[in-house]
Scaffold this motif. Structure first.
Motif, short mmCIF file in Angstrom:
data_model
loop_
_atom_site.label_atom_id
_atom_site.label_comp_id
_atom_site.label_asym_id
_atom_site.label_seq_id
_atom_site.Cartn_x
_atom_site.Cartn_y
_atom_site.Cartn_z
N PHE A 57 -25.23 3.39 -20.04
CA PHE A 57 -26.88 3.46 -20.08
C PHE A 57 -27.24 5.36 -20.13
O PHE A 57 -26.79 5.80 -19.94
N MET A 58 -28.29 5.17 -20.67
CA MET A 58 -29.14 6.86 -20.59
C MET A 58 -29.95 6.73 -19.93
O MET A 58 -31.16 6.09 -19.81
N PHE A 59 -30.46 7.56 -19.32
CA PHE A 59 -31.19 8.40 -18.33
C PHE A 59 -33.00 8.81 -18.85
O PHE A 59 -32.59 9.23 -20.37
N VAL A 70 -27.63 11.26 -12.02
CA VAL A 70 -28.94 10.84 -10.58
C VAL A 70 -28.80 10.14 -9.76
O VAL A 70 -28.64 8.61 -9.96
N GLU A 71 -28.75 10.17 -8.59
CA GLU A 71 -29.08 9.24 -7.17
C GLU A 71 -29.60 8.25 -7.60
O GLU A 71 -28.98 6.97 -7.14
N TYR A 73 -30.32 6.19 -9.52
CA TYR A 73 -29.44 5.26 -10.61
C TYR A 73 -28.91 4.47 -10.19
O TYR A 73 -28.19 2.99 -10.57
N ILE A 74 -27.73 5.08 -9.36
CA ILE A 74 -26.22 4.80 -8.84
C ILE A 74 -26.43 3.66 -7.69
O ILE A 74 -25.80 2.44 -8.33
N PRO A 75 -27.28 2.29 -7.16
CA PRO A 75 -27.72 1.41 -6.84
C PRO A 75 -27.79 0.33 -7.89
O PRO A 75 -27.19 -0.56 -7.58
N TYR A 76 -28.27 0.73 -8.67
CA TYR A 76 -28.66 -0.22 -10.01
C TYR A 76 -27.20 -0.42 -10.73
O TYR A 76 -26.48 -2.00 -10.99
N PHE A 77 -26.60 0.52 -10.61
CA PHE A 77 -24.77 0.88 -11.23
C PHE A 77 -23.81 0.03 -10.71
O PHE A 77 -23.56 -0.69 -11.37
#
Length: 314
Positions: A57-59, A70-71, A73-77
């Motif tokens: 993944f690239m932000f 970044v916070e 993104y975390i639920p997606y991960f």
């Protein structure tokens, strides 16, 4: 019966949220460029330990800002770790950080932009190579590395795939037989220096999400002399003309929020794409057009200065 206070209720919810995360997170340095150490975060679960697929993944952040952890993104991960994936979120150099755009003409900006994208793609390939080198130790299937990005990160993953398939990248960054299993882009585009899009060899299956009123990454085509910046609408047309598999989610009258909204609202669609197009190698060309009833008509124009204003006038 004992009453539960509001404070206790909120506390219990926060504890539940912490323990609902299914991943382990580890951080590694994968490169050092221009005096900057580049890191990646590996998210995984010990429940899945044998030859698992990996999402690289690239932000986003217009190549000027942003971070790999970044916070939002975390639920997606976390979702994809629960589905049996390893997720690797990476740093890359931000070539447009602290640039003085006021004193640049079009040619100077394009030259800087090309260099910026090249740096990001180089860092993407280096991170990919680091994953490949550690794949056996991390129980990652080397044939199942999927490139995924948001905004500038989406530009980078599409650009990386385009470079690989057109042999426009210097050798030695990746094994000669390496290919990404698929590419997923949230509001991305491809930049060319030699005219319209073309694919010398068929690309991996590509999934794209884009709003047709995006003023930060072009939905259609932005052209200047021999240079082109082509968004998901044009990319999907080129893929269809060549009978290459893709799934394009087009959002009418939506802007750059589509760089992040699919991570909350379309996780299951992304998983369906992976299952159908990558695991089962189904040769589909899908366009999903979404129009919200009652949503006002948005202006749909885009030029180079719109790009600069949309990304850097803040």
């Amino acid at each position: 019966m004992k009453k539960i206070t509001l404070f206790t209720f909120v506390f219990l919810l926060s504890v539940q949220a912490v323990f609902s995360q299914s991943f382990i997170k580890e951080t590694y340095q994968f490169a050092e460029k221009d005096g900057q150490k580049l890191y990646l975060d590996r998210y995984y679960s010990q429940e899945f330990s044998d030859n698992i697929p990996c999402i690289l993944f690239m932000f986003g952040g217009a190549f000027a800002r942003g971070a790999r952890d970044v916070e939002k993104y975390i639920p997606y991960f976390d979702y994809f770790v629960e589905q049996g994936f390893s997720v690797v979120s990476i740093d890359y150099r931000l070539g447009l950080k602290d640039v003085d755009f006021q004193n640049m003409n079009e040619e100077q900006f394009i030259e800087r932009f090309i260099h910026t994208i090249d740096m990001a793609v180089e860092d993407m390939f280096d991170a990919t190579n680091y994953i490949l080198q550690n794949a056996d130790k991390w129980n990652i299937d080397k044939n199942m590395i999927i490139a995924n990005g948001s905004s500038a990160g989406a530009v980078t993953v599409l650009q990386g795939e385009y470079a690989l398939r057109n042999s426009t990248w210097s050798s030695g960054k990746l094994p000669t037989d390496f290919t990404y299993a698929g590419v997923i882009a949230f509001a991305g585009a491809i930049f060319t220096t030699d005219g319209p899009l073309k694919w010398n060899t068929p690309p991996s299956p590509i999934m794209m999400f884009h709003g047709d009123a995006d003023i930060q990454v072009p939905y259609g085509a932005l052209e200047f002399e021999n240079f082109g910046f082509y968004g998901a609408s044009v990319i999907s047309e080129e893929l269809e003309n060549n009978n290459y598999p893709f799934w394009f989610y087009s959002f009418q009258n939506y802007g750059h929020e589509i760089a992040s909204d699919p991570m909350q609202n379309n996780k299951e669609d992304v998983l369906s794409f992976i299952n159908q197009f990558i695991y089962n190698n189904q040769q589909y060309m899908i366009r999903t057009n979404l129009k919200q009833i009652g949503k006002p008509e948005a202006e749909k124009k885009f030029d180079l200065f719109d790009y600069v204003r949309g990304n850097f006038d803040r």
